[in-house]
Scaffold this active site. Structure first.
Site, PDB file in Angstrom:
ATOM      1  N   ASP A 186      -7.016   8.396   5.573  1.00 23.33           N
ATOM      2  CA  ASP A 186      -5.768   8.534   6.326  1.00 23.33           C
ATOM      3  C   ASP A 186      -4.898   7.338   6.017  1.00 23.33           C
ATOM      4  O   ASP A 186      -5.367   6.195   6.002  1.00 23.33           O
ATOM      5  CB  ASP A 186      -6.057   8.613   7.837  1.00 23.33           C
ATOM      6  CG  ASP A 186      -4.776   8.822   8.635  1.00 23.33           C
ATOM      7  OD1 ASP A 186      -3.908   9.584   8.159  1.00 23.33           O
ATOM      8  OD2 ASP A 186      -4.632   8.219   9.709  1.00 23.33           O
ATOM      9  N   GLU A 276      -3.865  13.244   2.893  1.00 24.09           N
ATOM     10  CA  GLU A 276      -2.736  14.009   3.396  1.00 24.09           C
ATOM     11  C   GLU A 276      -1.646  13.942   2.347  1.00 24.09           C
ATOM     12  O   GLU A 276      -1.368  12.862   1.834  1.00 24.09           O
ATOM     13  CB  GLU A 276      -2.231  13.352   4.683  1.00 24.09           C
ATOM     14  CG  GLU A 276      -2.399  14.213   5.901  1.00 24.09           C
ATOM     15  CD  GLU A 276      -2.006  13.456   7.151  1.00 24.09           C
ATOM     16  OE1 GLU A 276      -1.660  14.114   8.119  1.00 24.09           O
ATOM     17  OE2 GLU A 276      -2.050  12.215   7.170  1.00 24.09           O
ATOM     18  N   ASP A 359      -7.066   6.387  13.442  1.00 21.44           N
ATOM     19  CA  ASP A 359      -6.981   6.617  11.997  1.00 21.44           C
ATOM     20  C   ASP A 359      -8.282   7.193  11.430  1.00 21.44           C
ATOM     21  O   ASP A 359      -8.261   8.050  10.560  1.00 21.44           O
ATOM     22  CB  ASP A 359      -6.625   5.320  11.266  1.00 21.44           C
ATOM     23  CG  ASP A 359      -5.214   4.850  11.592  1.00 21.44           C
ATOM     24  OD1 ASP A 359      -4.360   5.713  11.873  1.00 21.44           O
ATOM     25  OD2 ASP A 359      -4.974   3.632  11.568  1.00 21.44           O
TER      26      ASP A 359
END
Ligand SMILES: [Zn+2]
Length: 378
Positions: A186, A276, A359
């Site tokens: 992340d 992501e 996170d």
């Protein structure tokens, strides 16, 4: 065939650096001469004719002193600039070629290897018309690598480099990725990333130190004569400016080194990496008004390094949809926690008993989503 460029630091003798300066200058001269002849001819014929460097050697005999391939490459560059200028391909489309000024144009030239005219030894690089230049060969090319060309440049801080382009046969990689050896990352605005095991990938630790040095050098620069618009630039100003440039370059190198190090570590250790797909624009606004840290940490560059390093190893980079609410889902029970939209909440607490750094929880969700996408593809 595959290509790879390696950039080596050069330490030319005074004589050699004079020759480099001459070559940079001749390249610029020829470029400007050819451009102006093309423009002149256009006025009378309506066409941009082909012009070659050879045409100018009688009028400007000093052009004969330098590497003729460097001049030939200038011609190719100018032709490419014209092609791109009129290209229909939007990505290639560029502005009309401009004249190069002595002060602001890049100091560089490219020469080609013709049967060994460019070669590498342990401590030097041989170049046409220059001879062997002392160099730090920090990385040796492979045994079967062939030198195609070399681009010599002098950076704004005065240092010399040679970027050597090698060509070699594509190695065949037969490695089969282990899909269970996976990790999720992340993005972290104050570092680089947090992984699904809770480890933090940070920026290099010298970063703040270099920033302090830079701020100090810039303050000094602002006090020299020449820092104001329309003020004549003093020698001391130019000297300090070179110092500032040197620190800028140093910081950029530190950052790049760190990104390479971290991405290589991950690509070596894991076979599937889930991230992501981030929209960099929205990302710079994400966080606590610390847009500086965000833009500086080079996450986008980090992802593209990961992508090619994993692909080189027959491994996978999976990009989960950026609209997937990775930070709001409890990874244990799947409950949605809209309160996590508030970035100040650093810990996710769920009724199921989970208490975890936000996170890391997001990284685990990204991993799960990535593996789901991978399974769907297979
Ligand atoms: Zn839960």
């Amino acid at each position: 065939m595959a290509n790879k460029a390696i950039k080596y630091r050069l330490y030319p003798t005074t004589e050699q650096s004079i020759m480099f300066a001459k070559t940079f200058g001749c390249c610029r001269k020829v470029y400007n001469l050819m451009l102006s002849d093309k423009l002149e001819a256009y006025k009378s014929t309506g066409k941009f004719p082909m012009v070659t460097p050879a045409k100018y050697k009688t009028e400007y005999p000093f052009l004969k002193e330098v590497d003729s391939l460097a001049l030939a490459n200038v011609q190719l560059n100018l032709q490419a600039a014209f092609r791109n200028c009129f290209s229909r391909d939007r990505k290639k489309k560029n502005g009309f070629p401009k004249f190069k000024s002595a002060k602001h144009s890049r100091r560089s030239y490219t020469t080609n290897n013709q049967h060994g005219t460019v070669s590498l030894s342990d401590k030097s690089i041989r170049l046409p018309k220059i001879g062997a230049v002392k160099a730090v060969i920090h990385r040796r090319p492979g045994d079967e690598w062939h030198i195609k060309s070399a681009t010599v440049s002098q950076e704004s801080d005065g240092k010399y480099y040679a970027s050597v382009l090698f060509e070699f046969a594509d190695p065949v990689n037969t490695y089969v990725a282990d899909m269970t050896n996976a990790i999720g990352l992340d993005y972290a605005s104050d570092g680089l990333y947090v992984d699904s095991n809770g480890s933090i990938g940070s920026n290099h630790k010298y970063y703040r130190e270099s920033q302090k040095k830079l701020a100090k050098a810039q303050r000094r620069l602002s006090r020299k004569q020449g820092s104001l618009k329309n003020e004549t630039k003093s020698n001391n100003y130019m000297k300090q400016l070179r110092k500032v440039n040197r620190i800028h370059r140093h910081i950029a190198n530190q950052r790049l080194d760190n990104l390479h190090k971290k991405s290589t570590e991950i690509a070596n250790q894991y076979d599937v990496v889930c991230v992501e797909s981030l929209n960099m624009k929205s990302m710079s606004n994400k966080g606590f008004g610390n847009g500086k840290a965000t833009l500086d940490n080079g996450y986008g560059m980090f992802l593209s390094m990961l992508e090619y390093k994993l692909s080189d190893r027959n491994k996978y980079l999976i990009k989960a949809d950026k609209w997937f609410p990775s930070s709001q889902i409890c990874h244990c029970c799947g409950t949605l926690h809209p309160e996590m939209k508030d970035l100040h909440i650093r810990t996710i607490r769920c009724g199921c008993g989970l208490t975890m750094n936000r996170d890391q929880n997001a990284a685990i969700n990204i991993l799960t989503e990535g593996l789901r996408m991978l399974a769907e593809k297979a």
